[in-house]
Design a protein around this motif. Sequence first.
Motif, PDB file in Angstrom:
ATOM      1  N   ALA A  19      76.212 -13.050   8.666  1.00 41.27           N
ATOM      2  CA  ALA A  19      76.029 -12.660  10.065  1.00 41.27           C
ATOM      3  C   ALA A  19      77.341 -12.745  10.841  1.00 41.27           C
ATOM      4  O   ALA A  19      77.661 -11.842  11.633  1.00 41.27           O
ATOM      5  N   LEU A  20      78.117 -13.800  10.624  1.00 37.75           N
ATOM      6  CA  LEU A  20      79.394 -13.932  11.319  1.00 37.75           C
ATOM      7  C   LEU A  20      80.357 -12.821  10.914  1.00 37.75           C
ATOM      8  O   LEU A  20      81.043 -12.248  11.759  1.00 37.75           O
ATOM      9  N   MET A  21      80.403 -12.523   9.632  1.00 41.12           N
ATOM     10  CA  MET A  21      81.299 -11.471   9.169  1.00 41.12           C
ATOM     11  C   MET A  21      80.876 -10.108   9.718  1.00 41.12           C
ATOM     12  O   MET A  21      81.702  -9.235   9.926  1.00 41.12           O
ATOM     13  N   ALA A  22      79.591  -9.940   9.974  1.00 41.85           N
ATOM     14  CA  ALA A  22      79.081  -8.693  10.538  1.00 41.85           C
ATOM     15  C   ALA A  22      79.209  -8.665  12.063  1.00 41.85           C
ATOM     16  O   ALA A  22      78.894  -7.668  12.693  1.00 41.85           O
ATOM     17  N   ALA A  38      73.707 -15.471  13.386  1.00 42.03           N
ATOM     18  CA  ALA A  38      74.380 -16.597  12.731  1.00 42.03           C
ATOM     19  C   ALA A  38      73.901 -17.916  13.323  1.00 42.03           C
ATOM     20  O   ALA A  38      73.588 -18.860  12.593  1.00 42.03           O
ATOM     21  N   ILE A  39      73.820 -17.983  14.636  1.00 44.70           N
ATOM     22  CA  ILE A  39      73.350 -19.205  15.298  1.00 44.70           C
ATOM     23  C   ILE A  39      71.932 -19.528  14.843  1.00 44.70           C
ATOM     24  O   ILE A  39      71.630 -20.676  14.486  1.00 44.70           O
ATOM     25  N   ALA A  40      71.068 -18.527  14.824  1.00 42.31           N
ATOM     26  CA  ALA A  40      69.675 -18.749  14.420  1.00 42.31           C
ATOM     27  C   ALA A  40      69.590 -19.219  12.972  1.00 42.31           C
ATOM     28  O   ALA A  40      68.843 -20.151  12.659  1.00 42.31           O
ATOM     29  N   LEU A  92      79.008 -27.291  11.905  1.00 40.49           N
ATOM     30  CA  LEU A  92      79.699 -27.419  13.179  1.00 40.49           C
ATOM     31  C   LEU A  92      80.740 -26.319  13.380  1.00 40.49           C
ATOM     32  O   LEU A  92      80.835 -25.726  14.461  1.00 40.49           O
ATOM     33  N   ILE A  93      81.510 -26.046  12.354  1.00 44.30           N
ATOM     34  CA  ILE A  93      82.565 -25.042  12.475  1.00 44.30           C
ATOM     35  C   ILE A  93      81.971 -23.646  12.657  1.00 44.30           C
ATOM     36  O   ILE A  93      82.392 -22.892  13.543  1.00 44.30           O
ATOM     37  N   ASN A  94      80.997 -23.291  11.836  1.00 49.21           N
ATOM     38  CA  ASN A  94      80.430 -21.945  11.956  1.00 49.21           C
ATOM     39  C   ASN A  94      79.672 -21.754  13.268  1.00 49.21           C
ATOM     40  O   ASN A  94      79.736 -20.688  13.870  1.00 49.21           O
ATOM     41  N   LEU A  95      78.951 -22.777  13.694  1.00 47.73           N
ATOM     42  CA  LEU A  95      78.295 -22.672  15.001  1.00 47.73           C
ATOM     43  C   LEU A  95      79.341 -22.528  16.102  1.00 47.73           C
ATOM     44  O   LEU A  95      79.176 -21.734  17.036  1.00 47.73           O
ATOM     45  N   GLY A  96      80.418 -23.295  15.982  1.00 45.70           N
ATOM     46  CA  GLY A  96      81.502 -23.200  16.965  1.00 45.70           C
ATOM     47  C   GLY A  96      82.083 -21.805  17.043  1.00 45.70           C
ATOM     48  O   GLY A  96      82.337 -21.273  18.134  1.00 45.70           O
ATOM     49  N   ILE A  97      82.279 -21.196  15.882  1.00 45.96           N
ATOM     50  CA  ILE A  97      82.803 -19.832  15.849  1.00 45.96           C
ATOM     51  C   ILE A  97      81.843 -18.882  16.568  1.00 45.96           C
ATOM     52  O   ILE A  97      82.255 -18.080  17.402  1.00 45.96           O
ATOM     53  N   ALA A  98      80.567 -18.990  16.232  1.00 45.09           N
ATOM     54  CA  ALA A  98      79.572 -18.093  16.838  1.00 45.09           C
ATOM     55  C   ALA A  98      79.514 -18.276  18.356  1.00 45.09           C
ATOM     56  O   ALA A  98      79.486 -17.294  19.105  1.00 45.09           O
ATOM     57  N   TYR A  99      79.506 -19.526  18.810  1.00 48.28           N
ATOM     58  CA  TYR A  99      79.439 -19.762  20.255  1.00 48.28           C
ATOM     59  C   TYR A  99      80.719 -19.319  20.953  1.00 48.28           C
ATOM     60  O   TYR A  99      80.668 -18.776  22.064  1.00 48.28           O
ATOM     61  N   ALA A 100      81.868 -19.521  20.322  1.00 47.04           N
ATOM     62  CA  ALA A 100      83.127 -19.074  20.929  1.00 47.04           C
ATOM     63  C   ALA A 100      83.116 -17.555  21.095  1.00 47.04           C
ATOM     64  O   ALA A 100      83.526 -17.031  22.137  1.00 47.04           O
TER      65      ALA A 100
END
Length: 123
Positions: free
Chosen positions: A30-33, A39-41, A57-65
């Motif tokens: 999801a993040l790559m797309a 991604a968050i869900a 934590l890192i992937n959620l941070g990326i999505a929220y940023a």
Amino acid sequence: MIWAQAVAIAPAESAEIEVTATESRVGYEALMAGDNLRAIAEIEANRSLAANDPVRLINLGIAYARQGDEARARSLFEGAVASSDQMELETATGDWVYSRALARQALRMLDGGDLHMARMAAR
């Protein structure tokens, strides 16, 4: 550039990588797309990830940023730096880097305004 047993921040020019079920559970696909909400869900629904898991934590941070919630992203990246769990993560480029170093890199990118444009993810 973030990845561990499933994490990685990967710049847009990174080579395409085959996605596994594990990658999906940490929001990689999801993040790559560019689908930050999905991604968050996915990450929040993955009960196998501990609350202080650096990949989570890192992937959620990326999505929220990328959603514009810099305060929440900063809190998540700082949580990854402070996490008692530290692991080597494989980046999308194939490099292995400690999770704290990746979280610090994400914080620098956030401070520099580079995180909104970068394509990143964890697998």
